[in-house]
Design a protein around this motif. Structure first.
Motif, mmCIF file in Angstrom:
data_model
loop_
_atom_site.group_PDB
_atom_site.id
_atom_site.type_symbol
_atom_site.label_atom_id
_atom_site.label_comp_id
_atom_site.label_asym_id
_atom_site.label_seq_id
_atom_site.Cartn_x
_atom_site.Cartn_y
_atom_site.Cartn_z
ATOM 1 N N LYS A 251 49.269 -18.871 -16.924
ATOM 2 C CA LYS A 251 47.932 -19.104 -16.379
ATOM 3 C C LYS A 251 47.843 -20.458 -15.696
ATOM 4 C CE LYS A 251 43.631 -17.901 -15.733
ATOM 5 N NZ LYS A 251 43.246 -16.706 -14.946
ATOM 6 N N TRP A 252 48.582 -21.434 -16.197
ATOM 7 C CA TRP A 252 48.629 -22.756 -15.553
ATOM 8 C C TRP A 252 49.050 -22.619 -14.093
ATOM 9 C CZ3 TRP A 252 53.154 -25.085 -13.656
ATOM 10 C CH2 TRP A 252 53.020 -26.423 -13.237
ATOM 11 N N ARG A 254 48.879 -19.736 -12.265
ATOM 12 C CA ARG A 254 47.906 -18.908 -11.549
ATOM 13 C C ARG A 254 46.658 -19.694 -11.178
ATOM 14 N NH1 ARG A 254 47.795 -16.811 -8.737
ATOM 15 N NH2 ARG A 254 46.206 -15.208 -8.969
ATOM 16 N N GLN A 255 46.264 -20.641 -12.021
ATOM 17 C CA GLN A 255 45.070 -21.430 -11.685
ATOM 18 C C GLN A 255 45.327 -22.407 -10.547
ATOM 19 O OE1 GLN A 255 42.797 -21.331 -16.014
ATOM 20 N NE2 GLN A 255 42.624 -23.189 -14.799
ATOM 21 N N GLN A 256 46.569 -22.561 -10.167
ATOM 22 C CA GLN A 256 46.907 -23.353 -8.980
ATOM 23 C C GLN A 256 47.146 -22.453 -7.770
ATOM 24 O OE1 GLN A 256 49.858 -26.651 -10.065
ATOM 25 N NE2 GLN A 256 49.957 -25.297 -11.836
ATOM 26 N N GLU A 279 40.500 -18.703 -18.868
ATOM 27 C CA GLU A 279 40.563 -19.909 -18.037
ATOM 28 C C GLU A 279 40.994 -21.101 -18.880
ATOM 29 O OE1 GLU A 279 40.058 -20.315 -14.688
ATOM 30 O OE2 GLU A 279 39.932 -18.121 -14.575
#
Length: 306
Positions: A251-252, A254-256, A279
């Motif tokens: 997720k780290w 994907r959030q970028q 999130e």
């Protein structure tokens, strides 16, 4: 040229998509197949992946498993009422095949035959350097340009839906763009995790409409190094969110707005790795970002390739 992946085949709750710079779409989460070299293992993994909602599969000529994927897709796509156009296949040109157009065309034809398909969705130059040539030899630069010209020919002829690169640094991308071959890479697939990432590379890719796609998202797990995966900061964030450490690392990225291709042979992990409906807070993102203070790289290093 075949149509892009149909949005109805991907559960939007499980996987977002990227619209590439050529208009085709690519799932944001795919399955990596590095070191999967057993037919039955590949069959089982693809079965679990399709069931979990994966529609993108990443391989390479040097992985030597393209033919295993062919058999898996032949047997399993009908089981899930899917056609070839419902999945996105990426494979890569071996560093041993750089330079001559006839060699590259033959390599591509071999991958098509091995995969049992009439087209490949994304064909990547696997590495900026050429096999059997020293990294500081300037022949690498000219071979890289000649290789990209041949990739463009394949693309312009409608034989591949998209072309891109892998393990390219800012330096390699800038040289490629300066030469103006007429086609900008759609994807740059690189090692990318909290222990090793390059913000300037992500910025450059975003500025030039190139999707950055991460491999080694869990750090050195593929080389039996769990230092990142089991890092106390990762564990604490995972516990707070009620997810796994691996999900936090994925997720780290994907959030970028970075695409990911996590590899797993574990059915539970396969399902978890595409289930990223949570999130990470800005504060926790900063904590993960700060793990890069002493960078640790686990895979191919392209930084010294001229």
């Amino acid at each position: 040229m075949a149509s892009a992946v149909d949005s109805k085949t991907v559960d939007p709750k499980k996987a977002n998509k990227f619209v590439l710079n050529n208009g085709h779409t690519m799932p944001a989460v795919g399955l990596g197949t590095y070191r999967m070299r057993d037919q039955e293992e590949v069959l089982e993994v693809v079965n679990h992946a399709l069931a979990a909602g994966y529609r993108m599969f990443d391989t390479a000529a040097v992985y030597r498993n393209e033919s295993f994927l062919k058999e898996a897709f032949r047997r399993l796509l009908p089981r899930y009422d899917l056609d070839r156009d419902d999945i996105f296949i990426t494979t890569k040109l071996s560093p041993a095949e750089h330079g001559r157009p006839e060699v590259i065309k033959k390599a591509y034809a071999n991958s098509l035959e091995n995969l049992g398909t009439e087209y490949i969705d994304m064909y990547l130059v696997h590495f900026p350097g050429s096999a059997r040539i020293a990294v500081d030899d300037k022949k690498n630069t000219e071979l890289r340009h000649a290789t990209w010209e041949s990739m463009v020919e394949l693309y312009d002829a409608g034989k591949v839906n998209g072309i891109g690169v892998s393990n390219f640094t800012n330096y390699h991308l800038e040289l490629l763009m300066e030469r103006n071959h007429g086609v900008v890479p759609a994807v740059n697939q690189v090692e990318w995790h909290p222990f090793y990432y390059q913000t300037e590379l992500l910025d450059y890719c975003k500025a030039n409409d190139i999707v950055l796609q991460a491999y080694c998202s869990l750090g050195g797990k593929s080389v039996s190094n769990n230092e990142l995966l089991l890092h106390p900061s990762v564990t604490k964030i995972a516990q707070t969110l009620g997810v796994t450490n691996a999900q936090v690392l994925l997720k780290w990225a994907r959030q970028q707005n970075v695409a990911i291709i996590p590899k797993s042979t574990n059915p539970v992990h396969i399902k978890q790795n595409i289930s990223l409906n949570f999130e990470i807070s800005p504060e926790d993102m900063r904590i993960l970002n700060n793990l890069n203070k002493n960078p640790v790289k686990y895979a191919w290093d392209p930084r010294n390739v001229v």
